[in-house]
Scaffold this active site. Structure first.
Site, mmCIF file in Angstrom:
data_model
loop_
_atom_site.group_PDB
_atom_site.id
_atom_site.type_symbol
_atom_site.label_atom_id
_atom_site.label_comp_id
_atom_site.label_asym_id
_atom_site.label_seq_id
_atom_site.Cartn_x
_atom_site.Cartn_y
_atom_site.Cartn_z
ATOM 1 N N HIS A 1 -0.799 -0.557 -4.692
ATOM 2 C CA HIS A 1 -1.244 -0.356 -4.394
ATOM 3 C C HIS A 1 -1.823 1.197 -4.326
ATOM 4 C CE1 HIS A 1 -5.757 0.239 -1.531
ATOM 5 N NE2 HIS A 1 -6.085 0.686 -3.488
ATOM 6 N N ASP B 1 0.800 -1.458 0.401
ATOM 7 C CA ASP B 1 0.333 0.052 0.284
ATOM 8 C C ASP B 1 0.993 1.407 -0.359
ATOM 9 O OD1 ASP B 1 -2.278 -2.107 1.885
ATOM 10 O OD2 ASP B 1 -2.792 -0.883 -0.377
ATOM 11 N N GLY C 1 -4.775 -8.287 4.627
ATOM 12 C CA GLY C 1 -4.062 -7.256 6.009
ATOM 13 C C GLY C 1 -4.020 -7.901 6.823
ATOM 14 N N ASP D 1 -10.355 -6.140 -1.760
ATOM 15 C CA ASP D 1 -9.565 -6.000 -0.168
ATOM 16 C C ASP D 1 -9.979 -5.021 0.452
ATOM 17 O OD1 ASP D 1 -6.525 -3.200 -1.373
ATOM 18 O OD2 ASP D 1 -6.944 -4.585 -0.135
ATOM 19 N N GLY D 2 -9.198 -4.584 1.736
ATOM 20 C CA GLY D 2 -9.873 -4.023 3.096
ATOM 21 C C GLY D 2 -10.703 -4.861 3.588
ATOM 22 N N GLY D 3 -10.441 -5.793 5.266
ATOM 23 C CA GLY D 3 -11.222 -5.781 6.194
ATOM 24 C C GLY D 3 -11.751 -7.676 5.013
HETATM 25 C C1 DX5 Z 1 -6.938 -0.416 3.377
HETATM 26 C C2 DX5 Z 1 -5.738 -1.072 2.372
HETATM 27 C C3 DX5 Z 1 -6.024 -2.683 2.021
HETATM 28 C C4 DX5 Z 1 -5.176 -2.705 3.963
HETATM 29 C C5 DX5 Z 1 -5.552 -4.511 4.133
HETATM 30 O O1 DX5 Z 1 -6.639 0.717 2.542
HETATM 31 O O2 DX5 Z 1 -6.049 -0.560 0.543
HETATM 32 O O3 DX5 Z 1 -4.704 -2.935 1.277
HETATM 33 O O4 DX5 Z 1 -3.809 -2.671 4.216
HETATM 34 O O5 DX5 Z 1 -7.012 -4.245 5.095
HETATM 35 P P1 DX5 Z 1 -6.791 -4.809 5.458
HETATM 36 O O6 DX5 Z 1 -5.944 -5.584 7.099
HETATM 37 O O7 DX5 Z 1 -8.195 -5.168 6.095
HETATM 38 O O8 DX5 Z 1 -7.108 -6.634 5.578
#
Ligand code: DX5
Length: 210
Positions: A62, A33, A189, A167-169
């Site tokens: 990203h 990221d 993540g 991506d995310g959650g």
């Molecule tokens: C969100 C980012 C995600 C993050 C992963 O801002 O784009 O790639 O690092 O999210 P989690 O930790 O929720 O898997």
């Protein structure tokens, strides 16, 4: 094609190295990221930090940044294979796609949870992957927004071939439904790195995709 892609969101190069070490041997792709503190209210390591780390991972960047083009040269000086930019940050989407293509990267276009699918549909045949943010971008550890499930389902119903990334959650308790509506790449993540045993958690997540 189904793939789990560990996501590293950090402003600390040592943390980046540590996390890369933890997933070494588990996966061939990692998402880094990159944040400019303007498109999102957070900052991160820089691509030049990644260039100092010798590794055999394939990286996708990203780019949670306002000026995508400014990052392409430094992306080229690392082993970034895929550049993912935000449709919300682009005045001229076609122009950015063209620029990324000239650098030879794979191209991903990302949309935030509140951004309508219609904003990326015109580009679905000229990018390599469409990335759906499941959370407000900029921070890990947030809860997945269920409304994004339907957006993914809609795109899969429109196009049976396009590669879809989420991506995310993404975690153990929602990866199966995301898989069932047609996602291909699962960027994780917190749902991976917060586990006491990362290898075991990676295998548990992988199991959900079989
Ligand atoms: C969100 C980012 C995600 C993050 C992963 O801002 O784009 O790639 O690092 O999210 P989690 O930790 O929720 O898997």
């Amino acid at each position: 094609m189904k793939k789990i892609i560990p996501a590293i969101l950090t402003d600390d190069v040592n943390d980046l190295k540590d996390k890369l070490g933890k997933v070494h041997g588990l996966t061939d792709w990692v998402q880094i990221d990159i944040m400019d503190g303007r498109f999102v209210n957070n900052t991160s390591v820089e691509l030049k930090d990644l260039a100092q780390i010798s590794t055999d991972f394939n990286f996708e960047a990203h780019l949670m940044v306002l000026e995508t083009e400014k990052y392409l040269q430094s992306a080229q000086e690392t082993n970034i294979k895929r550049v993912i930019f935000h449709v919300e940050a682009a005045d001229n989407v076609d122009g950015i796609i063209e620029k990324i293509r000239t650098y030879g990267f794979e191209i991903g276009i990302a949309l935030n949870p509140e951004t309508d699918l219609e904003n990326v549909l015109p580009y679905k045949d000229v990018v390599d992957v469409i990335l759906f943010l499941g959370v407000k971008p900029g921070f890990g550890g947030q809860d997945f927004m269920p409304s994004v499930i339907d957006k993914i389902k809609q795109l899969r119903e429109i196009d049976s071939n396009i590669l879809i990334e989420v991506d995310g959650g993404v975690k153990l308790d929602n990866i199966s439904v995301l898989n069932s509506v047609g996602a291909n790449y699962f960027v994780i993540g917190t749902g991976l790195f917060s586990a006491p045993d990362i290898k075991e958690r990676f295998n548990q997540l992988q199991q959900k995709l079989t």
